[in-house]
Every structure is written in structure tokens, then in C-alpha cells.
Motif scaffolding. Structure first.
Motif, PDB file in Angstrom:
ATOM      1  N   GLU A 175       0.834  -1.207   0.000  1.00 39.14           N
ATOM      2  CA  GLU A 175       0.000   0.000   0.000  1.00 39.14           C
ATOM      3  C   GLU A 175       0.866   1.254   0.000  1.00 39.14           C
ATOM      4  OE1 GLU A 175      -3.415   2.179   2.763  1.00 39.14           O
ATOM      5  OE2 GLU A 175      -2.852   0.093   3.145  1.00 39.14           O
ATOM      6  N   PHE A 176       1.967   1.214   0.755  1.00 40.50           N
ATOM      7  CA  PHE A 176       2.889   2.355   0.812  1.00 40.50           C
ATOM      8  C   PHE A 176       3.510   2.612  -0.563  1.00 40.50           C
ATOM      9  CE2 PHE A 176       7.368   3.733   1.325  1.00 40.50           C
ATOM     10  CZ  PHE A 176       7.138   5.020   1.796  1.00 40.50           C
ATOM     11  N   SER A 177       3.955   1.538  -1.220  1.00 39.45           N
ATOM     12  CA  SER A 177       4.579   1.718  -2.537  1.00 39.45           C
ATOM     13  C   SER A 177       3.581   2.247  -3.555  1.00 39.45           C
ATOM     14  CB  SER A 177       5.178   0.393  -3.022  1.00 39.45           C
ATOM     15  OG  SER A 177       4.166  -0.565  -3.260  1.00 39.45           O
ATOM     16  N   GLU A 178       2.336   1.768  -3.489  1.00 38.10           N
ATOM     17  CA  GLU A 178       1.316   2.252  -4.417  1.00 38.10           C
ATOM     18  C   GLU A 178       0.956   3.701  -4.143  1.00 38.10           C
ATOM     19  OE1 GLU A 178      -1.727  -0.646  -3.839  1.00 38.10           O
ATOM     20  OE2 GLU A 178      -0.852  -2.078  -5.292  1.00 38.10           O
ATOM     21  N   SER A 179       1.052   4.119  -2.876  1.00 39.93           N
ATOM     22  CA  SER A 179       0.801   5.521  -2.522  1.00 39.93           C
ATOM     23  C   SER A 179       1.848   6.450  -3.135  1.00 39.93           C
ATOM     24  CB  SER A 179       0.785   5.696  -1.001  1.00 39.93           C
ATOM     25  OG  SER A 179      -0.258   4.943  -0.417  1.00 39.93           O
ATOM     26  N   LEU A 180       3.038   5.888  -3.387  1.00 39.15           N
ATOM     27  CA  LEU A 180       4.105   6.642  -4.041  1.00 39.15           C
ATOM     28  C   LEU A 180       4.010   6.571  -5.558  1.00 39.15           C
ATOM     29  CD1 LEU A 180       7.172   5.608  -1.823  1.00 39.15           C
ATOM     30  CD2 LEU A 180       5.905   7.768  -1.759  1.00 39.15           C
TER      31      LEU A 180
END
Length: 541
Positions: free
Chosen positions: A337-342
């Protein structure tokens, strides 16, 4: 790499039914695997699912069970058609397996009486205590007979209409064949098995009936249980109705022989070639268990140790933990989720591999970090409920490597405590093999498990195939059972040229894990306190 010749031979095997199909219903995924005449996987299909907490009961609906089963088969059939340009119309043999234990209860009209109660429920403490004492034999809370006896003790209305109860694998098999049978390995998680007769223990059946009678339950329990079948025995044929249930396209033919349905513990033993005496395996997923095939009976009764059997009926000591990889999976979702937020899309498997390999760079004791990945109760550490918990001191070495090694170390923490109990019985283990998706990343989880088990651990090339491949092998064994034992079949035909990677724990890793497990044990009161505090907090809200 598949050669043209291999591809043509596999296509011919598919068309002539020289194949075997295994479908396993695990806690988080249903997987179907088709194997060829060389016992190698040639196609697969899967379906992700999650159990639901409804009215305090962990369950899966019957609709979701069939949706998942049909979807996984449909994906496998589509893969066969695409890769080999031929429809899947016949199969040499089929096998079904699933998570062990639990409680599926039916009336005389074959209607489900109460929602499926899975192994994950820790709601039968009174039954566990009373049955274990009466039998002088460990009956864990997740066992099917514990669920039935607790329902009797609770005076649940449905027990008056009870005509049959079984496991998830037994239910699927029954619906597809019409046969109310169960493989001995799965049956050994329903009710104790007599190692001599390889049937339900007659003395304990009589004891249960006496106990139940005092509560007003008069039906002989043996009449409610599925009949036992051993590995290699044909347990039924796929009916016309069953073929339509499994394959909604209508292409699959009826009349296919089906092997005894088994539990995931038994298929794990098969998938790791661990059915012989003094062999052992570790199966790791949502739950985890170590299975040691015994060459002698246990001297003492240990509440933390199950006594079950291999699919051909040999006695097994089972160290079962309700929790293993769920907390790791939860953190991987956070990282994704963190990587997709970036704005960066990363495949989940790449995230797993990156994080797992990072754990190999960590301190052997995890830098003083501690976690309890308890998503449900844990029998070995006496936790009735689960509260995932991460704890650290201000001076702990908190970095990504230690964070990941901590979660992997914690995944095997309760199992380590259970194995320490087996040490007192002086059980001999000649070989220990591990399997499950957690071992897909080379060396990572395997290295930590070797430290936790204090023994060399081997992972085969097929480690990621798991129980679906194992039950496919049991289906294939139907053709060899008349001339050889299951152990001989696996050794001489399936694993003859198999190579695995064995890792021996280093002295530094052993000492590091000893420090970690000491902290883990000292931290158990923190986990217990978290359970109580959060429960009280919810009530106040």
C-alpha cells in the motif's frame, strides 16, 4: 524449461487420463494442481479467500466454499486448454484435502445445522479438559469431537437433529462422490485412532458415549462419524452430480476414481516425503505444524502435543500452532500500500522476497525486537484469543532487517516451545523437511526455522506447491497401492531424483534464536495483558 517432446507427452497424458488432480482448501487459498505421469505439476489454479468472524465464530460459508473450489478448477482447466491446446475432459484420479479439524454438522436431510466451525475457533475449553482427562489422551480444542462435546455440554438445540459430522475435506468428498468417508490422517483429527486397527479407538468411543449419555445425548458417536479409509484405497467415484459441481462448464466426465480425502497435515507429509518412521516435516502457512512420525509411543500425555497419523495410519506426534504467517502477510500488504501511494507498482512476491532476504542481514536475536503474530488464540502458549502485537524497548535495534527477522522468528516461536516438550520424550528425527509458501524465497525462512528447530532443515524444489501437490500424489498412488507401500511409492517414484537444499543452523544463529525465544517467553504476559485490556476497552466503548 519444457521441451517440445515433454509438451507433447504431457498433452497425450492429459487426453488419455494419465494424470492426477489434487485440490486443497487452505486457510487463505484454495489451490488445484494437475500432475502428469511423472508426478510433476503441469497446470494449476487458485482462489484466495478469508474466513469470517460471525457471532464469535470463525467460519466460511458453503457458498464461498463452492465458489472457491469451482474457480480454482476453472482456472486450472483454462491453463490446460491454453498451454496444451486440449480440453480437460478426464483425469486419472482426483483427491481433495483441506485444513484439518473443525465441525460441519448435518441432519438427516443433509442440511447444515450450524455454520462451519473451523479449526481456528478456541471455544471448546471445557470439552478439551473433560475429554482429555477421561481419555487420558490429548484432545485439543480444534478437534471435531471437542466441538461436538462442547455443543452437547452447551445444550445446543442442533445436536438433537445431528445425523453426521465431518471435516471440510470430508464434506467436499461426500458432495462429489456420495461417500461419507475420510482418510485416516484427517480422521485422526476428529477422534483418536487405534494404532493397531487404524480405526477409531473403540475404548474411547465407549467412554465418549457414557459421557454424552449423562448430558442426555444418546446417539452412539461412531454412527455419526465418517468411515475411515487408508491411503491407496479407492474412496468413491466422481458422480454426474459431482462432475457438474466441480466443473460448471460440463466438460469433465464422471466416473473418475477419488482417493480418501485428507487433511493438510497428511498432504504436507506426502509432499515432503515424510511418511517413514523418524522422518519429520514442518508445514507453514496461516497455521503451522511439525509432524514427527514415531517409532515408539509417547510415554506421557502432553496437552501441547497432538497424536495423529500419516495417511497410511502410522502414529505421528504433531506440534500444531494456530498462528504463523498471517502477521507477515498483513505487513506485506502495508508495504505494498505504501509503494502504491508513491505511485510505484510492485508485485507482491517481489515485496516478500525483498523483505525476507533483508531478514538474513539482521542480528541473530532480532535486535531485541519482539512480536506475537496472534490473529487467533494459541494453544501452546495458552492464549484463548489473538491480538497481534509488536513490542520494543527504546534502545532496541529497530531497523528493517531486524523487523523482518523478528516476524519470521515469531512465526515459529510457539512451535519451538512445543518441540521442547518433545525433547523430554527422546524422540529421534532422522530428517526434517519444510514446505509452504513461506519457504519460496531461498534460504530466508529456512535459515530461521533451522535455528528454531535446532536441526538441519531441507526444502525441496516443490516446497511452494504444498498440499495440493501432496493430495495429487495420494490420488496417483491409487494405481500403485496394490504393489507397494506409500513410503515405497514416494521414495522410488516421486522423490527418487529430487534434490533439496539443506541448511544447518550455525552456532551464532542458534544462540541468537535462544535469546529471542527467551524474550518471547518472558513477553507472553504482555500478550495476555493486551488481550484483556483491548477486550475491556471494546466493552467500555
Amino acid at each position: 524449461m519444457e521441451t517440445k517432446e515433454t509438451r507433447l507427452k504431457r498433452k497425450e497424458a492429459i487426453q488419455t487420463g494419465q494424470t492426477a488432480l489434487g485440490i486443497e482448501l487452505g486457510s487463505t487459498r484454495i489451490k488445484a494442481v494437475l500432475i502428469d505421469h511423472n508426478y510433476e505439476p503441469i497446470a494449476s489454479g487458485s482462489y484466495d479467500w478469508e474466513n469470517q468472524l460471525e457471532n464469535g465464530i470463525w467460519t466460511y460459508s458453503l457458498d464461498e466454499i463452492w465458489k472457491g473450489l469451482q474457480t480454482s478448477y476453472q482456472k486450472l482447466a483454462a491453463a490446460v486448454s491454453e498451454e496444451y491446446d486440449t480440453p480437460l475432459t478426464t483425469i486419472g484420479a482426483i483427491g481433495f484435502s483441506a485444513m484439518m479439524h473443525g465441525y460441519l454438522a448435518f441432519d438427516q436431510e443433509d442440511e447444515l445445522l450450524v455454520p462451519f466451525r473451523t479449526w481456528r475457533n478456541a471455544i471448546t475449553a471445557e470439552a478439551e479438559e473433560k475429554l482429555s482427562q477421561a481419555f487420558q489422551y490429548t484432545i485439543p480444542q480444534r478437534w471435531s469431537i471437542a466441538h461436538l462435546y462442547q455443543a452437547i455440554l452447551n445444550k445446543e438445540a442442533h445436536v438433537n437433529d445431528l445425523s453426521y459430522f465431518t471435516t471440510l475435506a470430508g464434506y467436499i468428498h461426500w458432495q462429489l462422490t456420495g461417500q461419507k468417508v475420510l482418510g485416516v490422517g484427517d480422521a485422526s483429527g476428529m477422534f483418536p485412532i487405534d494404532p493397531q486397527t487404524k480405526r477409531y479407538d473403540a475404548e474411547k468411543l465407549a467412554i465418549f458415549d457414557r459421557l454424552a449419555k449423562t448430558e442426555g445425548f444418546l446417539q452412539p458417536v461412531e454412527t455419526l462419524l465418517p468411515e475411515i479409509r487408508l491411503a491407496g484405497e479407492v474412496a468413491g467415484m466422481l458422480t454426474e452430480k459431482g462432475a457438474r459441481l466441480l466443473d460448471r462448464s460440463g466438460q469433465l466426465e464422471a466416473g473418475i476414481p477419488i482417493c480418501p480425502p485428507e487433511g493438510d497435515a497428511g498432504t504436507g507429509m506426502v509432499a515432503t516425503n515424510s511418511v517413514g518412521l523418524r522422518t519429520g516435516n514442518v508445514s507453514a502457512g496461516t497455521s503451522a505444524f511439525a509432524m514427527i512420525v514415531l517409532d515408539k509411543e509417547l510415554v506421557n500425555v502432553h496437552p501441547e502435543i497432538d497424536q495423529v497419523t500419516t495417511p497410511d495410519g502410522s502414529p505421528v506426534a504433531m506440534v500444531h500452532t494456530n498462528n504463523c504467517s498471517s502477521e507477515i502477510n498483513a505487513w506485506v500488504k502495508i508495504f505494498k500500500e505504501f509503494s502504491e501511494s508513491l505511485g510505484v507498482t510492485i508485485d507482491s512476491q517481489q515485496i516478500y522476497e525483498t523483505l525476507f532476504l533483508k531478514a538474513l542481514q539482521a542480528d541473530a536475536d532480532c535486535g531485541g525486537l519482539l512480536s506475537f503474530g496472534y490473529h487467533s488464540g494459541e494453544n501452546i502458549t495458552k492464549m484463548e484469543q489473538g491480538r497481534p502485537l509488536f513490542v520494543r524497548r527504546p534502545d532496541s535495534k529497530f531497523d528493517l532487517a531486524n523487523f523482518m527477522r523478528m516476524h519470521l522468528s515469531s512465526a515459529f516461536g510457539a512451535m519451538r516451545l512445543g518441540m521442547e516438550i518433545l525433547k523430554s520424550e527422546q524422540i529421534t528425527i532422522d530428517r526434517l523437511v519444510a514446505h509452504g509458501g513461506i519457504f519460496k524465497t531461498p534460504k530466508a525462512a529456512q535459515t530461521i526455522l533451522a535455528s528454531a528447530m535446532e536441526a538441519p532443515v531441507t526444502v525441496m524444489e516443490t516446497a511452494g506447491e504444498g498440499g495440493a501437490w501432496g493430495i495429487a500424489l495420494l490420488a496417483a498412488y491409487l494405481q500403485k497401492a496394490e504393489t507397494m507401500s506409500l513410503e515405497e511409492f514416494l521414495a522410488q517414484h516421486v522423490f527418487l531424483n529430487s534434490e533439496g537444499i539443506t541448511i544447518k543452523p550455525t552456532e551464532a544463529d542458534l544462540k541468537g534464536y535462544e535469546r529471542f525465544i527467551a524474550l518471547y517467553e518472558k513477553g507472553l504476559p504482555i500478550e495476555a495483558s493486551a488481550i484483556v485490556s483491548m477486550e475491556e476497552g471494546v466493552k467500555k466503548c
